[in-house]
Design a protein around this motif. Structure first.
Motif, PDB file in Angstrom:
ATOM      1  N   ALA A 170       8.206   4.876  -9.369  1.00  0.00           N
ATOM      2  CA  ALA A 170       7.536   6.177  -9.374  1.00  0.00           C
ATOM      3  C   ALA A 170       8.479   7.283  -8.924  1.00  0.00           C
ATOM      4  O   ALA A 170       8.499   8.376  -9.503  1.00  0.00           O
ATOM      5  CB  ALA A 170       6.301   6.132  -8.479  1.00  0.00           C
ATOM      6  N   GLY A 179       1.353  10.509   2.787  1.00  0.00           N
ATOM      7  CA  GLY A 179       1.916  11.326   1.714  1.00  0.00           C
ATOM      8  C   GLY A 179       1.427  12.756   1.784  1.00  0.00           C
ATOM      9  O   GLY A 179       2.198  13.712   1.651  1.00  0.00           O
ATOM     10  N   SER A 203       4.223   8.237 -13.427  1.00  0.00           N
ATOM     11  CA  SER A 203       5.193   7.151 -13.275  1.00  0.00           C
ATOM     12  C   SER A 203       4.680   6.055 -12.346  1.00  0.00           C
ATOM     13  O   SER A 203       5.083   4.897 -12.473  1.00  0.00           O
ATOM     14  CB  SER A 203       6.521   7.698 -12.747  1.00  0.00           C
ATOM     15  OG  SER A 203       7.076   8.619 -13.664  1.00  0.00           O
ATOM     16  N   ASN A 207       0.799  -1.221   0.000  1.00  0.00           N
ATOM     17  CA  ASN A 207       0.000   0.000   0.000  1.00  0.00           C
ATOM     18  C   ASN A 207       0.833   1.273   0.000  1.00  0.00           C
ATOM     19  O   ASN A 207       0.270   2.373   0.007  1.00  0.00           O
ATOM     20  CB  ASN A 207      -0.954  -0.011   1.199  1.00  0.00           C
ATOM     21  CG  ASN A 207      -2.008  -1.084   1.043  1.00  0.00           C
ATOM     22  OD1 ASN A 207      -2.358  -1.457  -0.074  1.00  0.00           O
ATOM     23  ND2 ASN A 207      -2.504  -1.604   2.144  1.00  0.00           N
ATOM     24  N   SER A 208       2.152   1.142  -0.024  1.00  0.00           N
ATOM     25  CA  SER A 208       2.989   2.338   0.054  1.00  0.00           C
ATOM     26  C   SER A 208       2.784   3.245  -1.164  1.00  0.00           C
ATOM     27  O   SER A 208       3.086   4.427  -1.098  1.00  0.00           O
ATOM     28  CB  SER A 208       4.464   1.959   0.185  1.00  0.00           C
ATOM     29  OG  SER A 208       4.824   1.092  -0.871  1.00  0.00           O
ATOM     30  N   ARG A 209       2.245   2.695  -2.266  1.00  0.00           N
ATOM     31  CA  ARG A 209       1.972   3.568  -3.408  1.00  0.00           C
ATOM     32  C   ARG A 209       0.948   4.639  -3.046  1.00  0.00           C
ATOM     33  O   ARG A 209       0.947   5.719  -3.624  1.00  0.00           O
ATOM     34  CB  ARG A 209       1.504   2.749  -4.601  1.00  0.00           C
ATOM     35  CG  ARG A 209       0.167   2.078  -4.414  1.00  0.00           C
ATOM     36  CD  ARG A 209      -0.177   1.151  -5.577  1.00  0.00           C
ATOM     37  NE  ARG A 209      -1.535   0.664  -5.478  1.00  0.00           N
ATOM     38  CZ  ARG A 209      -1.955  -0.240  -4.606  1.00  0.00           C
ATOM     39  NH1 ARG A 209      -1.088  -0.774  -3.738  1.00  0.00           N
ATOM     40  NH2 ARG A 209      -3.205  -0.614  -4.560  1.00  0.00           N
ATOM     41  N   HIS A 210       0.086   4.373  -2.034  1.00  0.00           N
ATOM     42  CA  HIS A 210      -0.853   5.401  -1.573  1.00  0.00           C
ATOM     43  C   HIS A 210      -0.128   6.668  -1.119  1.00  0.00           C
ATOM     44  O   HIS A 210      -0.654   7.773  -1.247  1.00  0.00           O
ATOM     45  CB  HIS A 210      -1.681   4.904  -0.382  1.00  0.00           C
ATOM     46  CG  HIS A 210      -2.689   3.852  -0.729  1.00  0.00           C
ATOM     47  ND1 HIS A 210      -2.980   2.798   0.114  1.00  0.00           N
ATOM     48  CD2 HIS A 210      -3.474   3.692  -1.808  1.00  0.00           C
ATOM     49  CE1 HIS A 210      -3.904   2.034  -0.443  1.00  0.00           C
ATOM     50  NE2 HIS A 210      -4.222   2.549  -1.614  1.00  0.00           N
ATOM     51  N   LEU A 211       1.064   6.492  -0.538  1.00  0.00           N
ATOM     52  CA  LEU A 211       1.816   7.661  -0.060  1.00  0.00           C
ATOM     53  C   LEU A 211       2.059   8.619  -1.224  1.00  0.00           C
ATOM     54  O   LEU A 211       1.859   9.824  -1.112  1.00  0.00           O
ATOM     55  CB  LEU A 211       3.168   7.217   0.524  1.00  0.00           C
ATOM     56  CG  LEU A 211       3.151   6.411   1.823  1.00  0.00           C
ATOM     57  CD1 LEU A 211       4.503   5.762   2.055  1.00  0.00           C
ATOM     58  CD2 LEU A 211       2.794   7.321   2.994  1.00  0.00           C
ATOM     59  N   LEU A 212       2.491   8.054  -2.344  1.00  0.00           N
ATOM     60  CA  LEU A 212       2.814   8.888  -3.513  1.00  0.00           C
ATOM     61  C   LEU A 212       1.545   9.395  -4.168  1.00  0.00           C
ATOM     62  O   LEU A 212       1.472  10.533  -4.631  1.00  0.00           O
ATOM     63  CB  LEU A 212       3.643   8.081  -4.505  1.00  0.00           C
ATOM     64  CG  LEU A 212       4.949   7.517  -3.950  1.00  0.00           C
ATOM     65  CD1 LEU A 212       5.678   6.705  -5.002  1.00  0.00           C
ATOM     66  CD2 LEU A 212       5.827   8.643  -3.443  1.00  0.00           C
ATOM     67  N   MET A 213       0.514   8.538  -4.221  1.00  0.00           N
ATOM     68  CA  MET A 213      -0.738   8.949  -4.839  1.00  0.00           C
ATOM     69  C   MET A 213      -1.333  10.117  -4.063  1.00  0.00           C
ATOM     70  O   MET A 213      -1.782  11.116  -4.645  1.00  0.00           O
ATOM     71  CB  MET A 213      -1.704   7.756  -4.893  1.00  0.00           C
ATOM     72  CG  MET A 213      -1.300   6.715  -5.937  1.00  0.00           C
ATOM     73  SD  MET A 213      -1.946   5.020  -5.677  1.00  0.00           S
ATOM     74  CE  MET A 213      -3.631   5.326  -5.264  1.00  0.00           C
ATOM     75  N   VAL A 266       6.782  -0.452  -7.158  1.00  0.00           N
ATOM     76  CA  VAL A 266       5.960   0.686  -7.570  1.00  0.00           C
ATOM     77  C   VAL A 266       6.568   1.990  -7.043  1.00  0.00           C
ATOM     78  O   VAL A 266       6.733   2.966  -7.788  1.00  0.00           O
ATOM     79  CB  VAL A 266       4.499   0.529  -7.077  1.00  0.00           C
ATOM     80  CG1 VAL A 266       3.688   1.761  -7.459  1.00  0.00           C
ATOM     81  CG2 VAL A 266       3.871  -0.714  -7.687  1.00  0.00           C
ATOM     82  N   ALA A 301       4.958   2.218 -13.284  1.00  0.00           N
ATOM     83  CA  ALA A 301       5.653   1.292 -12.385  1.00  0.00           C
ATOM     84  C   ALA A 301       4.743   0.162 -11.909  1.00  0.00           C
ATOM     85  O   ALA A 301       5.225  -0.886 -11.480  1.00  0.00           O
ATOM     86  CB  ALA A 301       6.218   2.056 -11.188  1.00  0.00           C
ATOM     87  N   THR A 316      -0.713   4.832   5.148  1.00  0.00           N
ATOM     88  CA  THR A 316      -0.251   5.044   3.768  1.00  0.00           C
ATOM     89  C   THR A 316      -1.166   6.029   3.045  1.00  0.00           C
ATOM     90  O   THR A 316      -0.705   6.808   2.224  1.00  0.00           O
ATOM     91  CB  THR A 316      -0.173   3.737   2.960  1.00  0.00           C
ATOM     92  OG1 THR A 316      -1.484   3.185   2.797  1.00  0.00           O
ATOM     93  CG2 THR A 316       0.724   2.720   3.638  1.00  0.00           C
ATOM     94  N   MET A 338       5.925  12.169 -11.244  1.00  0.00           N
ATOM     95  CA  MET A 338       5.824  11.006 -10.368  1.00  0.00           C
ATOM     96  C   MET A 338       4.446  10.367 -10.496  1.00  0.00           C
ATOM     97  O   MET A 338       4.326   9.147 -10.516  1.00  0.00           O
ATOM     98  CB  MET A 338       6.106  11.475  -8.931  1.00  0.00           C
ATOM     99  CG  MET A 338       6.065  10.441  -7.867  1.00  0.00           C
ATOM    100  SD  MET A 338       4.457  10.359  -7.096  1.00  0.00           S
ATOM    101  CE  MET A 338       4.464  11.795  -6.044  1.00  0.00           C
TER     102      MET A 338
END
Lengths: 244, 107
Positions: free
Chosen positions: A217, B28, B51, A84-90, A213, B55, B24, B48
């Motif tokens: 990213a 961010g 990306s 779920n760490s992609r949520h941080l970037l999203m 991911v 990814a 999570t 990003m």
């Protein structure tokens, strides 16, 4: 303090129906999860509770895969966090819009953040449209579909004998790809995508599982950090909206 | 440390999973509230964002069967040609199903 972004509730409704078609596929995956969960020994209500509160499919599948008579806590937390760490970037990518609404609404909306509604919002932002309503309205329909799917799965088993034979496992992948390709393309973006693709593959091959991911990213984002485009329409429009 | 999968244990596990996932979802945005948005950060965020999609998709294509690859290739071609997401996605799904059906029939 006044917040400049006013959520339009009629638009929330529009976005709810906009993501209704993809939600039917989410029901099918929810059913697959519900079935997997009861096979691993969860009670139906527990599986439903997990779907309602966690609402992150890939990590839920991974978690019930680790289920037994007991579950090791740290590995479970690590896997859930990594997937779920992609949520941080999203979430971070939505910040230029989210900072314009009150903290209560900001974090409330984020509870419904998931791949599909985020992809629509991010793509709209690229084309200069500020759309947080899809996170709320789209998120709501996806969340309901996930719960309904889980409910069907725990009580009636998988809906389809083999969803993979019909290509249904690729719905989300194709959806995300269509969103990516529908966005703005420039030499800078194409270089960033190449770097993101190569780094995510390298991470997938050589780094710990589920880190690819975030690695890809961030590598793609680094291109944007060092290579600025002269005028980004979304950025300048956002700036104008803030001034008015 | 392990947690027994009794009723109370399972509820605790679900609560922990929820907490980790919420961290999570919130993290961010929370961290960004300490960052000043300048054109460089804006550019980082925008590059990003798309990306993230790349990814997710590229390793999916490389780890997938021929059906998955067909789905992604067909979606990409139709999307670039028509710029309409729904036909592109639908064609991708049909391609995956078709390749798997005929692949299985040949084998």
């Amino acid at each position: 303090m006044a917040y400049s972004y006013q959520l339009s509730f009629s638009k929330v409704r529009t976005e709810f129906f906009r993501l209704l078609p993809i939600s039917f596929f989410v029901v099918a995956f929810g059913a697959a999860f519900g079935l997997a969960a009861v096979q691993k020994g969860l009670e139906p209500l527990q599986a439903l509770l997990m779907s309602a509160t966690v609402f992150a499919g890939a990590s839920q599948f991974a978690a019930v895969d680790m289920w037994g008579s007991s579950v090791s806590l740290i590995p479970l937390m690590a896997v859930v966090f990594a997937i779920n760490s992609r949520h941080l970037l999203m979430g971070a990518s939505l910040y230029p819009m989210l900072r314009d609404i009150s903290p209560g609404r900001r974090y409330g909306i984020l509870l419904l953040l998931t791949d599909a509604n985020w992809a629509v919002s991010a793509q709209d932002y690229q084309s200069g449209k500020r759309n947080l309503e899809v996170i709320l309205g789209g998120g709501l329909v996806l969340w309901m579909a996930w719960i309904v799917g889980t409910w069907l799965g725990v009580y009636f088993g998988g809906l389809l004998q083999d969803p993979k034979a019909l290509g249904l496992d690729m719905v989300l992948g194709c959806f995300l790809l269509a969103m990516a390709l529908g966005g703005k393309k420039s030499p800078r973006i194409l270089v960033a995508w190449t770097i993101a693709a190569v780094s995510s593959l390298a991470a997938w091959k050589w780094l710990p599982p589920n880190t690819h991911v975030v690695v890809g990213a961030l590598a793609g984002g680094a291109i944007g950090f060092f290579w600025l485009e002269k005028a980004s329409p979304a950025a300048s429009e956002a700036g104008e909206e803030r001034q008015t | 440390m392990t947690i027994e999968t009794t009723t109370a244990g399972i509820l605790a596990l679900i609560a922990i999973m929820t907490l980790v996932t919420v961290v999570t979802r919130f993290g961010g945005v929370f961290l960004m509230s300490f960052v000043t948005i300048n054109p460089r950060i804006e550019s980082f965020i925008n590059t990003m964002a798309s990306s993230v999609l790349i990814a997710i998709i590229v390793p999916m294509a490389f780890s997938g069967d021929p059906g998955s690859v067909a789905a992604l290739v067909v979606t990409a071609v139709i999307m670039l040609a028509t710029r309409k997401p729904l036909p592109a996605i639908a064609a991708g799904i049909v391609a995956a199903g078709g390749v798997r059906y005929f692949g299985a029939a040949i084998l």
